[in-house]
Design a protein around this motif. Sequence first.
Motif, PDB file in Angstrom:
ATOM      1  N   LYS A  24       0.825  -1.221   0.000  1.00  0.00           N
ATOM      2  CA  LYS A  24       0.000   0.000   0.000  1.00  0.00           C
ATOM      3  C   LYS A  24       0.852   1.260   0.000  1.00  0.00           C
ATOM      4  O   LYS A  24       0.381   2.332  -0.393  1.00  0.00           O
ATOM      5  CB  LYS A  24      -0.925  -0.003   1.210  1.00  0.00           C
ATOM      6  CG  LYS A  24      -2.054  -0.989   1.045  1.00  0.00           C
ATOM      7  CD  LYS A  24      -3.067  -0.869   2.157  1.00  0.00           C
ATOM      8  CE  LYS A  24      -4.117  -1.958   2.010  1.00  0.00           C
ATOM      9  NZ  LYS A  24      -4.604  -2.434   3.290  1.00  0.00           N
ATOM     10  N   ARG A  60       5.659  -3.381  -9.067  1.00  0.00           N
ATOM     11  CA  ARG A  60       5.452  -1.922  -9.171  1.00  0.00           C
ATOM     12  C   ARG A  60       6.549  -1.143  -8.453  1.00  0.00           C
ATOM     13  O   ARG A  60       6.894  -0.043  -8.866  1.00  0.00           O
ATOM     14  CB  ARG A  60       4.076  -1.580  -8.589  1.00  0.00           C
ATOM     15  CG  ARG A  60       3.666  -0.179  -8.885  1.00  0.00           C
ATOM     16  CD  ARG A  60       2.197   0.074  -8.594  1.00  0.00           C
ATOM     17  NE  ARG A  60       1.967   1.502  -8.613  1.00  0.00           N
ATOM     18  CZ  ARG A  60       1.206   2.167  -7.777  1.00  0.00           C
ATOM     19  NH1 ARG A  60       0.533   1.517  -6.847  1.00  0.00           N
ATOM     20  NH2 ARG A  60       1.087   3.470  -7.855  1.00  0.00           N
ATOM     21  N   ALA A  64       9.843   2.769  -2.747  1.00  0.00           N
ATOM     22  CA  ALA A  64       9.710   4.177  -3.164  1.00  0.00           C
ATOM     23  C   ALA A  64      10.378   5.123  -2.170  1.00  0.00           C
ATOM     24  O   ALA A  64      10.050   6.301  -2.131  1.00  0.00           O
ATOM     25  CB  ALA A  64       8.250   4.535  -3.363  1.00  0.00           C
ATOM     26  N   ALA A  66      12.455   6.014   1.807  1.00  0.00           N
ATOM     27  CA  ALA A  66      12.129   5.991   3.230  1.00  0.00           C
ATOM     28  C   ALA A  66      10.692   6.474   3.381  1.00  0.00           C
ATOM     29  O   ALA A  66      10.155   7.145   2.496  1.00  0.00           O
ATOM     30  CB  ALA A  66      13.089   6.895   3.986  1.00  0.00           C
ATOM     31  N   ILE A  68       7.950   8.641   4.019  1.00  0.00           N
ATOM     32  CA  ILE A  68       7.838  10.107   4.179  1.00  0.00           C
ATOM     33  C   ILE A  68       6.810  10.461   5.249  1.00  0.00           C
ATOM     34  O   ILE A  68       6.997  11.409   6.011  1.00  0.00           O
ATOM     35  CB  ILE A  68       7.477  10.776   2.833  1.00  0.00           C
ATOM     36  CG1 ILE A  68       8.554  10.455   1.784  1.00  0.00           C
ATOM     37  CG2 ILE A  68       7.352  12.291   2.997  1.00  0.00           C
ATOM     38  CD1 ILE A  68       8.186  10.861   0.358  1.00  0.00           C
ATOM     39  N   ARG A  69       5.745   9.665   5.338  1.00  0.00           N
ATOM     40  CA  ARG A  69       4.740   9.937   6.374  1.00  0.00           C
ATOM     41  C   ARG A  69       5.352   9.856   7.774  1.00  0.00           C
ATOM     42  O   ARG A  69       5.051  10.664   8.646  1.00  0.00           O
ATOM     43  CB  ARG A  69       3.586   8.935   6.279  1.00  0.00           C
ATOM     44  CG  ARG A  69       2.616   9.273   5.193  1.00  0.00           C
ATOM     45  CD  ARG A  69       1.528   8.194   5.065  1.00  0.00           C
ATOM     46  NE  ARG A  69       1.022   8.195   3.713  1.00  0.00           N
ATOM     47  CZ  ARG A  69       0.123   9.064   3.256  1.00  0.00           C
ATOM     48  NH1 ARG A  69      -0.381   9.966   4.051  1.00  0.00           N
ATOM     49  NH2 ARG A  69      -0.260   9.022   2.000  1.00  0.00           N
ATOM     50  N   GLY A 110      15.657   6.257  -0.547  1.00  0.00           N
ATOM     51  CA  GLY A 110      16.201   5.147   0.236  1.00  0.00           C
ATOM     52  C   GLY A 110      16.083   3.810  -0.486  1.00  0.00           C
ATOM     53  O   GLY A 110      16.865   2.888  -0.229  1.00  0.00           O
TER      54      GLY A 110
HETATM   55  C1  HXC Z   1       5.453   6.937   2.257  1.00  0.00           C
HETATM   56  C2  HXC Z   1       4.733   6.511   0.121  1.00  0.00           C
HETATM   57  C3  HXC Z   1       6.035   6.722  -0.386  1.00  0.00           C
HETATM   58  C4  HXC Z   1       7.068   7.058   0.552  1.00  0.00           C
HETATM   59  C5  HXC Z   1       4.742   6.262  -2.022  1.00  0.00           C
HETATM   60  N1  HXC Z   1       3.975   6.224  -0.931  1.00  0.00           N
HETATM   61  N2  HXC Z   1       5.999   6.566  -1.720  1.00  0.00           N
HETATM   62  N3  HXC Z   1       4.462   6.606   1.435  1.00  0.00           N
HETATM   63  N4  HXC Z   1       6.723   7.157   1.850  1.00  0.00           N
HETATM   64  N5  HXC Z   1       8.325   7.239   0.177  1.00  0.00           N
HETATM   65  C6  HXC Z   1       2.541   5.937  -0.849  1.00  0.00           C
HETATM   66  C7  HXC Z   1       1.711   7.087  -1.362  1.00  0.00           C
HETATM   67  O1  HXC Z   1       1.549   8.049  -0.349  1.00  0.00           O
HETATM   68  C8  HXC Z   1       0.416   6.383  -1.687  1.00  0.00           C
HETATM   69  O2  HXC Z   1      -0.302   6.153  -0.501  1.00  0.00           O
HETATM   70  C9  HXC Z   1       0.889   5.033  -2.210  1.00  0.00           C
HETATM   71  O3  HXC Z   1       2.227   4.859  -1.706  1.00  0.00           O
HETATM   72  C10 HXC Z   1       0.949   4.975  -3.731  1.00  0.00           C
HETATM   73  O4  HXC Z   1       1.694   6.088  -4.190  1.00  0.00           O
HETATM   74  P1  HXC Z   1       1.182   7.127  -5.295  1.00  0.00           P
HETATM   75  O5  HXC Z   1       1.950   8.380  -5.120  1.00  0.00           O
HETATM   76  O6  HXC Z   1      -0.310   7.214  -5.256  1.00  0.00           O
HETATM   77  O7  HXC Z   1       1.597   6.367  -6.625  1.00  0.00           O
HETATM   78  P2  HXC Z   1       2.034   7.000  -8.016  1.00  0.00           P
HETATM   79  O8  HXC Z   1       1.152   8.144  -8.402  1.00  0.00           O
HETATM   80  O9  HXC Z   1       2.149   5.838  -8.962  1.00  0.00           O
HETATM   81  O10 HXC Z   1       3.496   7.618  -7.764  1.00  0.00           O
HETATM   82  C11 HXC Z   1       4.570   6.749  -7.433  1.00  0.00           C
HETATM   83  C12 HXC Z   1       5.767   7.579  -6.948  1.00  0.00           C
HETATM   84  C13 HXC Z   1       5.319   8.527  -5.819  1.00  0.00           C
HETATM   85  C14 HXC Z   1       6.353   8.392  -8.108  1.00  0.00           C
HETATM   86  C15 HXC Z   1       6.828   6.572  -6.467  1.00  0.00           C
HETATM   87  O11 HXC Z   1       4.616   7.762  -4.823  1.00  0.00           O
HETATM   88  C16 HXC Z   1       6.452   9.222  -5.140  1.00  0.00           C
HETATM   89  O12 HXC Z   1       6.986  10.193  -5.649  1.00  0.00           O
HETATM   90  N6  HXC Z   1       6.800   8.750  -3.924  1.00  0.00           N
HETATM   91  C17 HXC Z   1       7.836   9.396  -3.123  1.00  0.00           C
HETATM   92  C18 HXC Z   1       9.191   9.099  -3.670  1.00  0.00           C
HETATM   93  C19 HXC Z   1      10.275   9.793  -2.847  1.00  0.00           C
HETATM   94  O13 HXC Z   1      10.276  11.014  -2.718  1.00  0.00           O
HETATM   95  N7  HXC Z   1      11.174   8.978  -2.287  1.00  0.00           N
HETATM   96  C20 HXC Z   1      12.228   9.526  -1.454  1.00  0.00           C
HETATM   97  C21 HXC Z   1      11.794   9.580  -0.038  1.00  0.00           C
HETATM   98  S1  HXC Z   1      13.000  10.326   0.984  1.00  0.00           S
HETATM   99  P3  HXC Z   1      -1.886   6.475  -0.393  1.00  0.00           P
HETATM  100  O14 HXC Z   1      -2.209   6.130   1.038  1.00  0.00           O
HETATM  101  O15 HXC Z   1      -2.045   7.903  -0.744  1.00  0.00           O
HETATM  102  O16 HXC Z   1      -2.502   5.541  -1.405  1.00  0.00           O
HETATM  103  C22 HXC Z   1      14.128   9.132   1.254  1.00  0.00           C
HETATM  104  C23 HXC Z   1      15.257   9.551   2.146  1.00  0.00           C
HETATM  105  C24 HXC Z   1      16.172   8.398   2.411  1.00  0.00           C
HETATM  106  O17 HXC Z   1      14.050   8.057   0.820  1.00  0.00           O
HETATM  107  C25 HXC Z   1      17.112   8.773   3.486  1.00  0.00           C
HETATM  108  C26 HXC Z   1      17.629   7.595   4.218  1.00  0.00           C
HETATM  109  C27 HXC Z   1      16.600   6.861   4.951  1.00  0.00           C
END
Ligand code: HXC
Length: 259
Positions: A24, A60, A64, A66, A68-69, A110
Amino acid sequence: MSYENIEVRTEAGSVGIITLNRPKALNALNDALMTDLGHALKAFDADEAIGCIIVTGSERAFAAGADIRAMAKYSFADVYKGDFITRNWEIIRSIRKPVIAAVAGFALGGGCELAMMCDFIIAADNAKFGQPEIKIGVIPGAGGTQRLPRAVGKSKAMDMALTARMMDAAEAERAGLVSRVVPLEKLADEALGAALVIAGFSRIAVMAAKESVNRAFESGLSDGVMFERRLFHSLFATNDQKEGMDAFVNKREPTFTHL
Ligand code: HXC
């Protein structure tokens, strides 16, 4: 042992497979998942029967990033005092058996960093790699600014970290980030095939090869070559060296005992 955020199984008795399983949230890597992953990796590393480990996700998303929430609520005091993320992310670096990342879909933030912490990456043709942290007001925090330039060079690493653009599987292969790209439906078999090949070799030689390649990223050339030479010399003390070379000379298949 069963886990909440990952699935764990073995194949052919010698390959450990860990599947990230928070569908999810596109396998967003929260604290609980990373604790589960560290535990499962250590258990496979300690298991005499296992010769190689695969970390994978869903079609899929590998991951995606770490979560973020979860991170949105953290303060500087929380992350600094709590040593976010060293506690459970660094475990993968201590694993001595090879770890293959089998990546389909998103490997972002991450997720990309986790894949790069593995020993090599096999990608499906739908894989997308990126370090988009800049979009949410931070920078990569699990080695992205260090491992990505070592893998793809400064220009591409800067491009990805500064513009947050994603790299598709073909570009990732051209850039040297991944070792192979296969059609999505062949990813699991390709990774398992590679893992079975590795698991069939002498464990000691395999561990030494991993240790020596990793040394290349921590040392200058002369020190690295000397480190390799001493490990190479030490393998002549193993039964597996005797067996491997005798099998070649006598035109038979070797039976390694990992001694
Ligand atoms: C929490 C996440 C998430 C994340 C996706 N989701 N990525 N939740 N943390 N990193 C959740 C969404 O909120 C959503 O939940 C569900 O997964 C599906 O995602 P969608 O956005 O609806 O899907 P889509 O439109 O297909 O887009 C996919 C995506 C996008 C391009 C991957 O989700 C996205 O940009 N995610 C964030 C990517 C990101 O910024 N990653 C870096 C994080 S920082 P709901 O409940 O709304 O359905 C990081 C720092 C690391 O990693 C440092 C060391 C730890």
